[in-house]
Design a protein around this motif. Structure first.
Motif, PDB file in Angstrom:
ATOM      1  N   THR A   1       0.816  -1.212   0.000  1.00 59.84           N
ATOM      2  CA  THR A   1       0.000   0.000   0.000  1.00 59.84           C
ATOM      3  C   THR A   1       0.849   1.262   0.000  1.00 59.84           C
ATOM      4  N   ILE A   2       1.924   1.286   0.777  1.00 55.55           N
ATOM      5  CA  ILE A   2       2.733   2.504   0.872  1.00 55.55           C
ATOM      6  C   ILE A   2       3.842   2.559  -0.166  1.00 55.55           C
ATOM      7  N   ALA A   3       3.997   1.485  -0.956  1.00 55.15           N
ATOM      8  CA  ALA A   3       5.086   1.436  -1.933  1.00 55.15           C
ATOM      9  C   ALA A   3       4.869   2.441  -3.052  1.00 55.15           C
ATOM     10  N   ASP A   4       5.965   2.935  -3.595  1.00 54.23           N
ATOM     11  CA  ASP A   4       5.926   3.804  -4.762  1.00 54.23           C
ATOM     12  C   ASP A   4       5.300   3.043  -5.933  1.00 54.23           C
ATOM     13  N   GLU A   5       4.529   3.756  -6.754  1.00 49.89           N
ATOM     14  CA  GLU A   5       3.860   3.124  -7.886  1.00 49.89           C
ATOM     15  C   GLU A   5       4.847   2.474  -8.848  1.00 49.89           C
ATOM     16  N   ARG A   6       6.047   3.038  -8.946  1.00 48.41           N
ATOM     17  CA  ARG A   6       7.048   2.468  -9.845  1.00 48.41           C
ATOM     18  C   ARG A   6       7.534   1.108  -9.360  1.00 48.41           C
ATOM     19  N   LEU A   7       7.522   0.901  -8.049  1.00 47.71           N
ATOM     20  CA  LEU A   7       7.887  -0.397  -7.503  1.00 47.71           C
ATOM     21  C   LEU A   7       6.752  -1.393  -7.685  1.00 47.71           C
ATOM     22  N   VAL A   8       5.540  -0.990  -7.360  1.00 52.24           N
ATOM     23  CA  VAL A   8       4.391  -1.903  -7.455  1.00 52.24           C
ATOM     24  C   VAL A   8       4.168  -2.360  -8.893  1.00 52.24           C
TER      25      VAL A   8
ATOM     26  N   SER B   1       9.494  -6.958  -9.484  1.00 51.59           N
ATOM     27  CA  SER B   1       9.485  -6.737  -8.034  1.00 51.59           C
ATOM     28  C   SER B   1       9.117  -8.019  -7.301  1.00 51.59           C
ATOM     29  N   PHE B   2       9.631  -8.156  -6.098  1.00 51.64           N
ATOM     30  CA  PHE B   2       9.311  -9.305  -5.249  1.00 51.64           C
ATOM     31  C   PHE B   2       9.418  -8.891  -3.794  1.00 51.64           C
ATOM     32  N   ILE B   3       8.881  -9.729  -2.936  1.00 55.22           N
ATOM     33  CA  ILE B   3       9.017  -9.539  -1.491  1.00 55.22           C
ATOM     34  C   ILE B   3       9.908 -10.649  -0.965  1.00 55.22           C
TER      35      ILE B   3
ATOM     36  N   GLU C   1       5.894 -25.038  -8.475  1.00 55.73           N
ATOM     37  CA  GLU C   1       6.432 -24.996  -9.822  1.00 55.73           C
ATOM     38  C   GLU C   1       7.794 -25.673  -9.838  1.00 55.73           C
ATOM     39  N   GLU C   2       7.930 -26.678 -10.705  1.00 54.15           N
ATOM     40  CA  GLU C   2       9.179 -27.432 -10.824  1.00 54.15           C
ATOM     41  C   GLU C   2       9.623 -27.980  -9.477  1.00 54.15           C
ATOM     42  N   GLY C   3       8.661 -28.428  -8.696  1.00 52.55           N
ATOM     43  CA  GLY C   3       8.958 -29.063  -7.419  1.00 52.55           C
ATOM     44  C   GLY C   3       9.210 -28.110  -6.279  1.00 52.55           C
ATOM     45  N   ARG C   4       9.145 -26.781  -6.537  1.00 52.75           N
ATOM     46  CA  ARG C   4       9.408 -25.797  -5.493  1.00 52.75           C
ATOM     47  C   ARG C   4       8.148 -24.990  -5.207  1.00 52.75           C
ATOM     48  N   PRO C   5       7.790 -24.824  -3.936  1.00 52.75           N
ATOM     49  CA  PRO C   5       6.616 -24.003  -3.612  1.00 52.75           C
ATOM     50  C   PRO C   5       6.905 -22.532  -3.847  1.00 52.75           C
ATOM     51  N   LYS C   6       5.899 -21.818  -4.373  1.00 52.85           N
ATOM     52  CA  LYS C   6       6.013 -20.379  -4.578  1.00 52.85           C
ATOM     53  C   LYS C   6       4.812 -19.697  -3.931  1.00 52.85           C
ATOM     54  N   LEU C   7       5.106 -18.635  -3.192  1.00 58.57           N
ATOM     55  CA  LEU C   7       4.069 -17.855  -2.539  1.00 58.57           C
ATOM     56  C   LEU C   7       3.818 -16.571  -3.319  1.00 58.57           C
ATOM     57  N   TYR C   8       2.556 -16.133  -3.336  1.00 55.30           N
ATOM     58  CA  TYR C   8       2.215 -14.878  -3.989  1.00 55.30           C
ATOM     59  C   TYR C   8       1.318 -14.052  -3.082  1.00 55.30           C
ATOM     60  N   PHE C   9       1.579 -12.745  -3.059  1.00 55.10           N
ATOM     61  CA  PHE C   9       0.700 -11.805  -2.377  1.00 55.10           C
ATOM     62  C   PHE C   9       0.231 -10.789  -3.404  1.00 55.10           C
ATOM     63  N   ASP C  10      -1.055 -10.812  -3.703  1.00 57.41           N
ATOM     64  CA  ASP C  10      -1.637  -9.903  -4.692  1.00 57.41           C
ATOM     65  C   ASP C  10      -0.850  -9.948  -6.001  1.00 57.41           C
ATOM     66  N   GLY C  11      -0.444 -11.141  -6.390  1.00 55.29           N
ATOM     67  CA  GLY C  11       0.283 -11.342  -7.632  1.00 55.29           C
ATOM     68  C   GLY C  11       1.769 -11.101  -7.545  1.00 55.29           C
ATOM     69  N   ILE C  12       2.258 -10.626  -6.405  1.00 53.31           N
ATOM     70  CA  ILE C  12       3.689 -10.375  -6.208  1.00 53.31           C
ATOM     71  C   ILE C  12       4.317 -11.594  -5.534  1.00 53.31           C
ATOM     72  N   GLU C  13       5.388 -12.120  -6.106  1.00 55.36           N
ATOM     73  CA  GLU C  13       6.001 -13.309  -5.522  1.00 55.36           C
ATOM     74  C   GLU C  13       6.659 -12.975  -4.183  1.00 55.36           C
TER      75      GLU C  13
ATOM     76  N   TYR D   1      13.214   4.847  -3.211  1.00 61.67           N
ATOM     77  CA  TYR D   1      11.800   4.765  -3.605  1.00 61.67           C
ATOM     78  C   TYR D   1      11.446   3.386  -4.172  1.00 61.67           C
ATOM     79  N   MET D   2      12.472   2.582  -4.497  1.00 62.22           N
ATOM     80  CA  MET D   2      12.234   1.249  -5.025  1.00 62.22           C
ATOM     81  C   MET D   2      12.326   0.168  -3.945  1.00 62.22           C
ATOM     82  N   THR D   3      12.164   0.577  -2.681  1.00 61.05           N
ATOM     83  CA  THR D   3      12.237  -0.374  -1.579  1.00 61.05           C
ATOM     84  C   THR D   3      11.232  -0.007  -0.510  1.00 61.05           C
ATOM     85  N   VAL D   4      10.602  -1.041   0.060  1.00 62.43           N
ATOM     86  CA  VAL D   4       9.864  -0.916   1.314  1.00 62.43           C
ATOM     87  C   VAL D   4      10.404  -1.999   2.238  1.00 62.43           C
TER      88      VAL D   4
END
Length: 357
Positions: A222-229, A234-236, A264-276, A351-354
């Motif tokens: 929510t507080i991230a710069d639009e360029r990061l989102v 981008s990832f978390i 995917e390929e035997g490894r679990p992947k988490l996503y938050f609102d489409g962001i890995e 601005y590219m980090t939270v």
């Protein structure tokens, strides 16, 4: 002590006859460094990194013969300040108990018994050391601190576990040190979410509350710069504590398609609102091992929302970070593994980090 200490082995019955039969302790983070960071090569001396400020408004109604002048932009800079690190591991066959057959069966004592370089079995040891080198690079990139102190330092107690040799941590400032310094700098607008559970006075009181992680991730986005989102790369990056808490929420709540865990390929992947959400299991291990005062951990819950191009690692040669110089010294009758590399890590644009911690 030599490279291999076999004192804990019971030398009876049938012993392990080759190194390939020895089970090595698993490396805590076996991911490629390039999964999380851009790798900048050719960095062996202080090198400038220049930033051009984004241009503001352009274009006004034209009147007369003189065009409207627009405001310019400022240039700022940071610097790569790489350090040269090295280590040596030595192994002498005479250090091993005579009954332990961890190396190839020799047809003669001199030089075959002493020279293990080139053997398949010693190659497995080399591979294990190379993996440990990668793990150590990951640790340095994030947890190094030129002002590193242990919790029992007499003058200025720090956050590193008692009796930790801080010389393994103080060669350059890692990304956590850089990010936390920028968060506290009022002139730098690096966005930060405070995780209150980190402030607990004991291991138990530092446990995350139910559904804490999803709330933290939501605040970060929510507080991230639009360029990061909007950045496709981008990832978390998050500790296991946050990831497990988030997984529990996913199991208990019916969330939308962008909030899920897939394999995917035997490894679990988490996503938050489409962001890995990339789980940094190694962060948890380093915190518990090296930032533990015996009562609580130093900021056990951490997350960084950014891109890998914003947290690059600099080195003269990428191969230096994964390659050993292996040779046999006939004079000393030693099998030697050397490593040397230049390294630095840089947090580039605020601005590219939270950050959450």
């Amino acid at each position: 002590m030599g490279l291999i200490n076999a004192d804990a082995l019971t030398l009876h019955a049938r012993e392990a006859e080759t190194v390939s039969e020895v089970i090595f302790e698993r490396v805590f983070n076996d991911s490629d460094l390039a999964e999380y960071h851009e790798i900048e090569t050719g960095i062996n001396v202080k090198t400038q990194i220049a930033f051009a400020e984004r241009l503001g408004l352009l274009g006004k109604l034209s009147e007369g013969c003189t065009p409207n002048e627009a405001d310019g932009f400022a240039l700022t800079e940071k610097f790569w300040t790489p350090v040269l690190e090295d280590f040596r591991l030595k192994h002498c066959q005479n250090d091993m108990p005579a009954l332990l057959k961890l190396f190839r069966k020799s047809q003669r004592i001199n030089p075959d018994f002493f020279d293990a370089v080139g053997s398949e079995e010693f190659g497995i040891i080399i591979s294990a050391v190379e993996s440990a080198l990668i793990e150590n690079i990951h640790r340095k990139v994030w947890f190094n601190d030129t002002a590193a102190k242990t919790v029992d330092d007499a003058e200025t107690p720090g956050v590193f576990t008692s009796n930790t040799d801080v010389d393994y941590f103080n060669s350059f400032d890692g990304l956590f040190k850089q990010i936390m310094t920028e968060v506290s700098d009022e002139e730098i607008d690096l966005k930060h979410i405070n995780i209150t559970d980190n402030e607990g006075d004991s291991y138990a009181n530092q446990a995350l509350a139910e559904d804490a992680a999803i709330a933290i991730f939501e605040q970060m986005v929510t507080i991230a710069d639009e360029r990061l989102v909007s950045n496709e790369d981008s990832f978390i990056l998050a500790t296991r504590t946050l990831a497990d808490n988030y997984r529990a929420t996913l199991r208990n709540k019916n969330l939308g398609s962008g909030f899920l865990e897939v394999v995917e390929e035997g490894r679990p992947k988490l996503y938050f609102d489409g962001i890995e959400v990339k789980v940094r299991y190694d962060w948890d291990r380093y915190i518990k091992t090296y930032q533990n005062n015996g009562t609580k951990w130093n900021l056990p819950h951490r997350a960084v929302f950014t891109t890998k191009s914003n947290i690059p690692v600099g080195t003269l040669s990428e191969e230096d970070l994964t390659t050993l110089d292996v040779f046999y010294d006939k004079t000393e009758k030693m099998n030697i593994m050397d490593a040397a590399y230049t390294i630095d890590a840089k947090h580039l644009e605020a601005y590219m980090t939270v950050a959450a911690y």
